[in-house]
Design an enzyme around this catalytic site. Sequence first.
Site, PDB file in Angstrom:
ATOM      1  N   ASP A  53      -0.459 -10.720   4.378  1.00  0.00           N
ATOM      2  CA  ASP A  53       0.081  -9.487   4.311  1.00  0.00           C
ATOM      3  C   ASP A  53       0.870  -9.214   5.695  1.00  0.00           C
ATOM      4  OD1 ASP A  53      -0.793  -8.792   1.748  1.00  0.00           O
ATOM      5  OD2 ASP A  53      -2.202  -7.361   2.383  1.00  0.00           O
ATOM      6  N   LYS A  75       3.210  -6.358   1.290  1.00  0.00           N
ATOM      7  CA  LYS A  75       3.889  -4.973   0.832  1.00  0.00           C
ATOM      8  C   LYS A  75       4.332  -4.350   2.245  1.00  0.00           C
ATOM      9  CE  LYS A  75       2.558  -5.733  -3.354  1.00  0.00           C
ATOM     10  NZ  LYS A  75       3.326  -5.708  -4.407  1.00  0.00           N
ATOM     11  N   MET A 189      -3.043   5.442   3.506  1.00  0.00           N
ATOM     12  CA  MET A 189      -1.742   5.490   2.903  1.00  0.00           C
ATOM     13  C   MET A 189      -1.386   7.193   2.710  1.00  0.00           C
ATOM     14  SD  MET A 189      -1.318   2.370   0.351  1.00  0.00           S
ATOM     15  CE  MET A 189      -3.139   2.410  -0.351  1.00  0.00           C
TER      16      MET A 189
HETATM   17  C1  LIG Z   1      -2.449  -1.111   1.348  1.00  0.00           C
HETATM   18  S1  LIG Z   1      -3.685   0.006   2.337  1.00  0.00           S
HETATM   19  C2  LIG Z   1      -4.841  -1.447   2.769  1.00  0.00           C
HETATM   20  C3  LIG Z   1      -6.237  -1.134   3.158  1.00  0.00           C
HETATM   21  C4  LIG Z   1      -6.961  -2.394   3.558  1.00  0.00           C
HETATM   22  N1  LIG Z   1      -7.520  -3.259   2.320  1.00  0.00           N
HETATM   23  C5  LIG Z   1      -8.353  -2.034   4.250  1.00  0.00           C
HETATM   24  O1  LIG Z   1      -9.427  -2.132   3.590  1.00  0.00           O
HETATM   25  O2  LIG Z   1      -8.179  -1.346   5.302  1.00  0.00           O
HETATM   26  C6  LIG Z   1      -2.934   0.062   4.080  1.00  0.00           C
HETATM   27  C7  LIG Z   1      -3.485   1.408   4.606  1.00  0.00           C
HETATM   28  O3  LIG Z   1      -4.541   0.915   5.396  1.00  0.00           O
HETATM   29  C8  LIG Z   1      -4.770   1.857   6.422  1.00  0.00           C
HETATM   30  N2  LIG Z   1      -4.914   1.023   7.493  1.00  0.00           N
HETATM   31  C9  LIG Z   1      -4.762  -0.186   7.646  1.00  0.00           C
HETATM   32  N3  LIG Z   1      -4.856  -0.797   8.825  1.00  0.00           N
HETATM   33  C10 LIG Z   1      -4.935   0.217   9.618  1.00  0.00           C
HETATM   34  C11 LIG Z   1      -5.420   0.250  11.024  1.00  0.00           C
HETATM   35  N4  LIG Z   1      -5.392  -0.673  11.865  1.00  0.00           N
HETATM   36  N5  LIG Z   1      -5.611   1.590  11.554  1.00  0.00           N
HETATM   37  C12 LIG Z   1      -5.471   2.559  10.781  1.00  0.00           C
HETATM   38  N6  LIG Z   1      -5.246   2.604   9.554  1.00  0.00           N
HETATM   39  C13 LIG Z   1      -5.096   1.387   8.876  1.00  0.00           C
HETATM   40  C14 LIG Z   1      -3.429   2.719   6.527  1.00  0.00           C
HETATM   41  O4  LIG Z   1      -3.828   3.844   5.661  1.00  0.00           O
HETATM   42  C15 LIG Z   1      -2.559   2.032   5.578  1.00  0.00           C
HETATM   43  O5  LIG Z   1      -1.614   2.592   5.239  1.00  0.00           O
END
Ligand SMILES: C[S@@+](CC[C@H](N)C(=O)[O-])C[C@H]1O[C@@H](n2cnc3c(N)ncnc32)[C@H](O)[C@@H]1O
Length: 265
Positions: A53, A75, A189
Amino acid sequence: MTRLEHLAALLGEAPPELRPGHVWLVGAGPGDPSKLTLEALAGLAQAELLVHDELVDPRILALAPEGAERLFMGKRGGRPSAKQADIIAELVAAARAGRRVVRLKGGDPYVFGRGGEEALALAGAGIPCRVVPGLTAGLAGLAAAGIPATLRGVSQAVTLATAHAAEGAPDALDWAALARFGQPIVLYMAMRRLEAVVESLLSGGLPGETPAAVVRAATTPDQAVLEATLATLSGAVRAAGMEGPAVVVVGGIVSARKVLGNYGF
Ligand SMILES: C[S@@+](CC[C@H](N)C(=O)[O-])C[C@H]1O[C@@H](n2cnc3c(N)ncnc32)[C@H](O)[C@@H]1O
């Protein structure tokens, strides 16, 4: 020692084998390589094809063998991105060709990352798959900001939710019910819909003075934390020009940050 030998020494046994024709659906954690699990490292060290990803740190991608193929199929919010059907077709074709495949996703593969869909599709195609959990951003982000996800005496539950409905689907979340529930909410998100989400929670009855915070790019050098109340959150985020990736947390647990803020990282 090779990476696998190091791992074997740490695990006290041979690391699990990523076999030819198998897929490992691996969580890369929230960003920094220090948050990777040993099992994820074992998968990466054996990968012949790494399908990853966008939010995966290049230092994590570098843990696969030099000769491994790295394929970005992620994505990108609001920008052209790989279609889910194409990602699945790639994984199935590579496994059927006998390759050792790692599908690497940010955070935990089964938390808002469509890992569940990919696993179901692999199962449907008869491809053996191992799911390797990762540290999810909603929990790691809170720890990074010095906010305990649960706190005896303050909360009895925590809701992980997304403000992003499936493509073409209406928002199925009953925000008023979440507001009435009164327990902390951690939102993934949610940045692009923040105003609407805050409005729904307020009109659902959650008090405007409820503590709230945004944790952006948790565990990375770009990490930033903004603290506000539910009523002031959207304005503060706008004023700070804060953008995702970020988790939004609303609830009494945020107040613990006054004491525990320095315990974050
Ligand atoms: C498609 S989701 C994937 C979530 C991922 N599978 C998880 O368990 O963290 C993507 C969202 O995860 C959150 N996210 C991912 N990495 C992040 C980070 N390092 N800090 C804060 N939020 C994060 C944000 O809300 C972002 O829009």
